[in-house]
Structure formats: C-alpha cells, structure tokens
Design an enzyme around this catalytic site. Structure first.
Site, PDB file in Angstrom:
ATOM      1  N   ALA A 112      76.392  15.527  -2.645  1.00  0.00           N
ATOM      2  CA  ALA A 112      75.854  14.831  -3.821  1.00  0.00           C
ATOM      3  C   ALA A 112      74.993  13.666  -3.362  1.00  0.00           C
ATOM      4  O   ALA A 112      75.192  13.128  -2.277  1.00  0.00           O
ATOM      5  CB  ALA A 112      77.002  14.325  -4.685  1.00  0.00           C
ATOM      6  N   GLY A 113      74.061  13.268  -4.198  1.00  0.00           N
ATOM      7  CA  GLY A 113      73.198  12.150  -3.832  1.00  0.00           C
ATOM      8  C   GLY A 113      72.017  12.069  -4.770  1.00  0.00           C
ATOM      9  O   GLY A 113      72.132  12.367  -5.971  1.00  0.00           O
ATOM     10  N   THR A 123      55.728  32.528  -1.998  1.00  0.00           N
ATOM     11  CA  THR A 123      56.678  32.669  -3.113  1.00  0.00           C
ATOM     12  C   THR A 123      55.881  32.854  -4.400  1.00  0.00           C
ATOM     13  O   THR A 123      55.082  31.991  -4.767  1.00  0.00           O
ATOM     14  CB  THR A 123      57.562  31.412  -3.212  1.00  0.00           C
ATOM     15  OG1 THR A 123      58.248  31.272  -1.966  1.00  0.00           O
ATOM     16  CG2 THR A 123      58.566  31.531  -4.339  1.00  0.00           C
ATOM     17  N   LYS A 165      59.575  23.180  -7.552  1.00  0.00           N
ATOM     18  CA  LYS A 165      58.500  23.978  -8.180  1.00  0.00           C
ATOM     19  C   LYS A 165      58.947  25.422  -8.390  1.00  0.00           C
ATOM     20  O   LYS A 165      58.533  26.061  -9.350  1.00  0.00           O
ATOM     21  CB  LYS A 165      57.197  23.907  -7.378  1.00  0.00           C
ATOM     22  CG  LYS A 165      57.184  24.722  -6.109  1.00  0.00           C
ATOM     23  CD  LYS A 165      55.908  25.521  -5.923  1.00  0.00           C
ATOM     24  CE  LYS A 165      55.834  26.123  -4.540  1.00  0.00           C
ATOM     25  NZ  LYS A 165      56.200  27.486  -4.361  1.00  0.00           N
ATOM     26  N   GLY A 223      64.378  17.744  -3.460  1.00  0.00           N
ATOM     27  CA  GLY A 223      62.937  17.594  -3.635  1.00  0.00           C
ATOM     28  C   GLY A 223      62.243  18.579  -2.726  1.00  0.00           C
ATOM     29  O   GLY A 223      62.800  19.612  -2.375  1.00  0.00           O
ATOM     30  N   PHE A 229      75.689  22.732   1.171  1.00  0.00           N
ATOM     31  CA  PHE A 229      74.846  22.428  -0.001  1.00  0.00           C
ATOM     32  C   PHE A 229      75.657  21.832  -1.139  1.00  0.00           C
ATOM     33  O   PHE A 229      75.371  22.056  -2.306  1.00  0.00           O
ATOM     34  CB  PHE A 229      74.060  23.673  -0.453  1.00  0.00           C
ATOM     35  CG  PHE A 229      72.639  23.618   0.037  1.00  0.00           C
ATOM     36  CD1 PHE A 229      72.367  23.648   1.394  1.00  0.00           C
ATOM     37  CD2 PHE A 229      71.575  23.508  -0.852  1.00  0.00           C
ATOM     38  CE1 PHE A 229      71.056  23.561   1.860  1.00  0.00           C
ATOM     39  CE2 PHE A 229      70.271  23.414  -0.392  1.00  0.00           C
ATOM     40  CZ  PHE A 229      70.017  23.435   0.953  1.00  0.00           C
ATOM     41  N   CYS A 270      59.408  23.221  -2.398  1.00  0.00           N
ATOM     42  CA  CYS A 270      59.915  24.545  -2.780  1.00  0.00           C
ATOM     43  C   CYS A 270      60.881  24.518  -3.960  1.00  0.00           C
ATOM     44  O   CYS A 270      60.544  24.998  -5.039  1.00  0.00           O
ATOM     45  CB  CYS A 270      60.575  25.205  -1.580  1.00  0.00           C
ATOM     46  SG  CYS A 270      59.461  25.336  -0.180  1.00  0.00           S
ATOM     47  N   PHE A 287      62.433  32.780   4.109  1.00  0.00           N
ATOM     48  CA  PHE A 287      63.551  31.906   3.709  1.00  0.00           C
ATOM     49  C   PHE A 287      63.691  30.699   4.620  1.00  0.00           C
ATOM     50  O   PHE A 287      64.736  30.052   4.642  1.00  0.00           O
ATOM     51  CB  PHE A 287      64.855  32.708   3.699  1.00  0.00           C
ATOM     52  CG  PHE A 287      64.792  33.929   2.824  1.00  0.00           C
ATOM     53  CD1 PHE A 287      64.898  33.807   1.447  1.00  0.00           C
ATOM     54  CD2 PHE A 287      64.582  35.189   3.363  1.00  0.00           C
ATOM     55  CE1 PHE A 287      64.805  34.922   0.621  1.00  0.00           C
ATOM     56  CE2 PHE A 287      64.491  36.315   2.551  1.00  0.00           C
ATOM     57  CZ  PHE A 287      64.604  36.187   1.179  1.00  0.00           C
TER      58      PHE A 287
HETATM   59  C1  UGA Z   1      64.320  25.554   0.804  1.00  0.00           C
HETATM   60  C2  UGA Z   1      65.342  26.672   1.075  1.00  0.00           C
HETATM   61  O1  UGA Z   1      66.544  26.089   1.606  1.00  0.00           O
HETATM   62  C3  UGA Z   1      64.780  27.676   2.081  1.00  0.00           C
HETATM   63  O2  UGA Z   1      65.704  28.732   2.279  1.00  0.00           O
HETATM   64  C4  UGA Z   1      63.456  28.222   1.515  1.00  0.00           C
HETATM   65  O3  UGA Z   1      62.851  29.157   2.410  1.00  0.00           O
HETATM   66  C5  UGA Z   1      62.496  27.071   1.286  1.00  0.00           C
HETATM   67  O4  UGA Z   1      63.078  26.132   0.360  1.00  0.00           O
HETATM   68  C6  UGA Z   1      61.229  27.647   0.717  1.00  0.00           C
HETATM   69  O5  UGA Z   1      61.259  28.157  -0.404  1.00  0.00           O
HETATM   70  O6  UGA Z   1      60.221  27.679   1.425  1.00  0.00           O
HETATM   71  P1  UGA Z   1      63.550  23.365   2.143  1.00  0.00           P
HETATM   72  O7  UGA Z   1      62.649  23.068   0.986  1.00  0.00           O
HETATM   73  O8  UGA Z   1      63.030  23.235   3.532  1.00  0.00           O
HETATM   74  O9  UGA Z   1      64.113  24.860   2.032  1.00  0.00           O
HETATM   75  O10 UGA Z   1      64.772  22.344   1.995  1.00  0.00           O
HETATM   76  P2  UGA Z   1      66.349  22.437   1.842  1.00  0.00           P
HETATM   77  O11 UGA Z   1      66.997  22.294   3.158  1.00  0.00           O
HETATM   78  O12 UGA Z   1      66.738  23.579   0.997  1.00  0.00           O
HETATM   79  O13 UGA Z   1      66.613  21.077   1.037  1.00  0.00           O
HETATM   80  C7  UGA Z   1      66.057  20.900  -0.273  1.00  0.00           C
HETATM   81  C8  UGA Z   1      66.465  19.575  -0.867  1.00  0.00           C
HETATM   82  O14 UGA Z   1      67.826  19.594  -1.235  1.00  0.00           O
HETATM   83  C9  UGA Z   1      66.288  18.361   0.048  1.00  0.00           C
HETATM   84  O15 UGA Z   1      65.670  17.331  -0.717  1.00  0.00           O
HETATM   85  C10 UGA Z   1      67.695  17.996   0.425  1.00  0.00           C
HETATM   86  O16 UGA Z   1      67.839  16.638   0.691  1.00  0.00           O
HETATM   87  C11 UGA Z   1      68.465  18.401  -0.818  1.00  0.00           C
HETATM   88  N1  UGA Z   1      69.894  18.702  -0.600  1.00  0.00           N
HETATM   89  C12 UGA Z   1      70.270  19.687   0.228  1.00  0.00           C
HETATM   90  C13 UGA Z   1      70.859  17.951  -1.265  1.00  0.00           C
HETATM   91  O17 UGA Z   1      70.548  17.031  -2.047  1.00  0.00           O
HETATM   92  N2  UGA Z   1      72.193  18.238  -1.069  1.00  0.00           N
HETATM   93  C14 UGA Z   1      72.580  19.229  -0.242  1.00  0.00           C
HETATM   94  O18 UGA Z   1      73.812  19.436  -0.114  1.00  0.00           O
HETATM   95  C15 UGA Z   1      71.608  19.966   0.420  1.00  0.00           C
END
Ligand code: UGA
Length: 448
Positions: free
Chosen positions: A268-269, A134, A279, A273, A265, A276, A160
C-alpha cells in the site's frame, strides 16, 4: 533471422538489443533522431539496469544497428518485423492512440516488393509482422486484414516486461504469448516464425501459449488490470485502516500468507503510475464501452479512483502536517520516478504530489537518483537536488514517495540534523518506523 523492431522506447530498444543477443541480425527503427544517435553510439536514452551492457554487446557483435528511416529495400530484406511503438492515452479521451501502430504497419507494407505480394500464400506470406504494443482488443484482427491485402501475415505477441527489469524479463520471460490467425495454415506459418525467433528461449523451457488474436490482446490488458486492481485493493484496505486504527502493512502480510492471495503487489502507498497501468485500465474501459460491455470492467473506474485518492491523501496529510497551509513552507520530496530503478516520470504519483504542493505555495526540494533531468525539463518550479540530504535541508516536512534503495539507506539521525522539523510521511510504507522514531522523527505511514 533478419529482424526489424519499429519503435525504440523502453520496450523496443530493449527488445532490439535482446533479439541481436539471441543471434538475429536486427535493425531498430525510431523517428527520434536523438534516440537513434544515442543508441547507435551505445548510449541508453533512458535508465534501465543492464541495458547499456546488452546494447554495447549487441552493437559490438555487429548484429545490431539503428536507423531513422530505413530504405524500402532494406525493410524488404527483413524476415520478421516487430511493432513496438507507443499507444499513449489519446488527447481527447481515455482510448489508446493507435496512429503510431498504424503508421508503422503501413511503412512495412509499403516496402514489400510487388512481385512478392503477388506470390504470397498462407504458408508463405510476403512478410511476417508481429505486434508487441498494447492495443485495444479487436485491433489485431483489423490490422491483420489490412496486412493480408498486401500478402503479409500479422501476429500478436504481447510484452509483459517491467521497467527496471526489462532485460531479464525480455531474455527470460515467464511466458510467451502468440496471438495467431484463425486460418490453420497461416497460424502454423506464424507459429513457426515466432518459434524460430524465440528458439533459445523455448529451448530454455519457457512456456509458449498460442491463442487467437482477441485472447492475446486481452491477456495483456487483463494482466495489467489485475495488477492495478491488486494495488488498489490494498490501498482501499489502507483507507479502512486509516478510519479504524488498523495497520495495512500487517494486514497485507497476514493475507499474503494465503497462497491463493500471495504477498506480491500488495504494497500500500501512494499508488501506481507509469506509462502502462493507468493508461491501460482507462483504454480497457473505453474499449469495453465501445463493445457495449462496459459493466464488465466498471470496477476499473473504482480501481482508478482509489489510486487517485491516494495522491489526494498524501497532499491533504502534508497540508495538515504543515499546519494547514503549504505557503512558504519547505518540503523535501524523496522520489520523482513512478517507481525505483527507473527514470520514467510518466503519470508518476511522486511527481504529481510534488507539483501539487508547489502549486499550493511550498518550496519543494526534490531528489531522485535518475529522474531529475526529466523533472527539471518539465517542472521548473521544483528545486532539483541530486543529493537527498541536500533536499532535506531546512525542510519542515519530508515525503518518501519512490522507494529507491538510496532513500531506504538514509541515516535517520543525519537526516534529522538537516531538516527544520523532523516529520516524515512514508508514502510507500518502505521505511522502518522504529528506526526513524528512535532518531526523533514523527513518522506517518499510509494506512498505518
Ligand atoms: C507494468 C506491468 O507490471 C508489466 O508486466 C507490463 O509489461 C508493463 O506494465 C507494461 O504494460 O508495459 P511497469 O509499468 O514497469 O510494469 O511497473 P510495475 O512494476 O507494474 O509498477 C507499476 C506501479 O505500481 C508503480 O508505480 C509501483 O510503484 C506501483 N506498485 C507496485 C505499488 O504501488 N504497489 C505494489 O505493491 C506494486
């Protein structure tokens, strides 16, 4: 095809094993000797469901190998190189650090034999290099110009994948994005090369979208910015619910029925973090500022601030629940990874809250099914408990901060018998309040 994948982190290691699975002869390259050694032995250096099986299958087929420093002659035989190194937030600001990407590119370019450079053309480049990391928009054009000096063709193919679903997301992505050069002959050659790499995926009917470099780079950061915005939006609604007696979980469910909004997505909470989302939105703001269009993404500052406030909220609610001070109190923290099904603790909300409570004087007993090795290495002040019931022992407050299924399956009655005071803050709105209250717990969710 003969393929190299430079950088064997969460992205590159899975990508390398997946390329071998697709039938390509693949070499993974990384500068970390321990990582290369583990991968060569078929051991995953990080927790990722399904990855050890894919890795062992690909090693077993003889199509996959890993190396620390490939010989130039070895690199020269590769048809297509993927760059999958990290682009972390730079030490001195919010921008992405591109030094690893640049070093990978130079390593590949230096290995091209002089004769091949001399014979290179738009249709038949000396080698094909594909960026997956990225990067700030504008990077691909700059690196493509550098690659062209050596007769090489650069393409941008953002990734992704989600941690925890990396194998499925790599082998069955919802789309493939190709960032191609403006020159039509070079673009055709680049598309053909990537089509050959991804032939089995394309045959499966996966959408392939072609576009220019800046669009491909922007697709990646736009997607992550949108996801971050969605989470911060619902967390902003949680703040309003907290101020008014509303319930954000019911609110999210109700708005999610509108297909234009969707229910994913919107949990709430304690917020987002990981390596990805945080940053990437910061690097996007930094890049927009360089381009003189910072107003276009100034909302991301609020997205970041809302996200940080959720961590503050859990800390302040915890202190309140502990009677105003954490000094000498026992707090059980369930979860250290930034999300379930991952051992990744980079910018983890759970770990930040745990560390802040320890700093405020609490004895923090933390449990996580996969992330404790990382916690022990970086946070010796936290008491690591492999068994979650052990973490609950004598606690005056319990925080659920990563919604691992192991924690959602805890028995509230047994849990109540372990703690000193049965009060729990559900930082992920993932538990059933009725079940916990019925077992004698004082339950508080975020935003409800
Ligand atoms: C994210 C993107 O979802 C991927 O599509 C992308 O490829 C990746 O970054 C990247 O740039 O490499 P990832 O970091 O694995 O993927 O995690 P996510 O599943 O997106 O979750 C991110 C954060 O959001 C977690 O801390 C999760 O707990 C939080 N989250 C997610 C919430 O607080 N609420 C939600 O409803 C969903």
């Amino acid at each position: 095809m003969k393929i190299s994948v430079i950088g064997c982190g969460y992205l590159g290691a899975v990508h390398a094993a997946a390329m071998a699975h697709l039938g390509h002869s693949t070499v993974g390259v990384d500068v970390d000797p321990a990582k290369v050694e583990a991968l060569t032995q078929g051991q995953a250096p990080f927790f990722e469901p399904g990855f050890p099986e894919l890795l062992q299958e690909s090693l077993g087929s003889g199509q996959l190998s890993f190396t620390l420093a490939p010989a130039p002659e070895e690199l020269a035989q590769v048809d297509l190189h993927f760059i999958a190194v990290g682009t972390p937030q730079s030490e001195d600001g919010k921008a992405a650090n591109l030094s690893y990407v640049e070093a990978a590119l130079e390593m590949i370019l230096q290995a091209i034999p002089e004769q091949r450079k001399a014979q290179a053309s738009a249709q038949e480049p000396a080698t094909v290099i594909v960026g997956k990391s990225t990067v700030p928009v504008g990077t691909a054009s700059r690196l493509a110009a550098r690659a062209a000096e050596e007769g090489a063709l650069l393409l941008w193919n953002p990734e992704f994948l989600r941690e925890g679903f990396a194998v499925a997301d790599t082998l069955h992505p919802d789309r493939l994005v190709y960032g191609l050069p403006d020159d039509p002959l070079a673009a055709r050659a680049g598309q053909a090369a990537l089509d050959q790499v991804y032939a089995p995926l394309l045959a499966e009917g996966i959408e392939r979208l072609t576009m220019n470099y800046p669009t491909a780079e922007l697709v990646k950061v736009a997607a992550n910015s949108f996801l971050a915005t969605k989470i911060s939006f619902i967390n902003a609604m949680a703040e309003l619910c907290e101020a008014t007696g509303g319930n954000v979980t019911e609110l999210a469910e109700a708005i999610g029925y509108d297909e234009r909004i969707g229910s994913k997505f919107l949990r709430a909470g304690v917020g987002f973090g990981g390596g990805c989302l945080p940053k990437d939105i910061r690097a996007f703001m930094a890049r927009a500022q360089e381009l003189g269009v910072e107003d276009a993404v100034s909302f991301l500052r609020d997205v970041d601030a809302i996200n940080q406030r959720r961590r503050d909220r859990v800390v302040s609610e915890s202190l309140k629940a502990l009677g105003g001070s954490a000094q000498g109190k026992r707090v059980a923290v369930l979860g250290a990874a930034f999300k379930p099904n991952s051992d990744d603790i980079r910018d983890s909300p759970a770990l930040e809250v745990a560390a802040r409570l320890a700093e405020a004087g609490a004895r923090v007993q933390i449990s996580d099914p996969q992330a404790l090795a990382g916690v022990a290495a970086r946070h010796p002040e936290l008491v690591c408990c492999p068994d979650p019931y052990e973490a609950l022992e004598g606690a005056q407050l319990v925080l659920l901060l990563t919604e691992w299924s192991d924690f959602l399956q805890l028995d509230p009655l047994r849990a109540a018998s372990c703690v000193a005071q049965a009060q729990i803050i559900d930082g992920r709105n993932a538990l059933d309040p009725a079940a916990w209250e019925a077992a004698g717990w004082s339950y508080a969710g975020l935003g409800r």
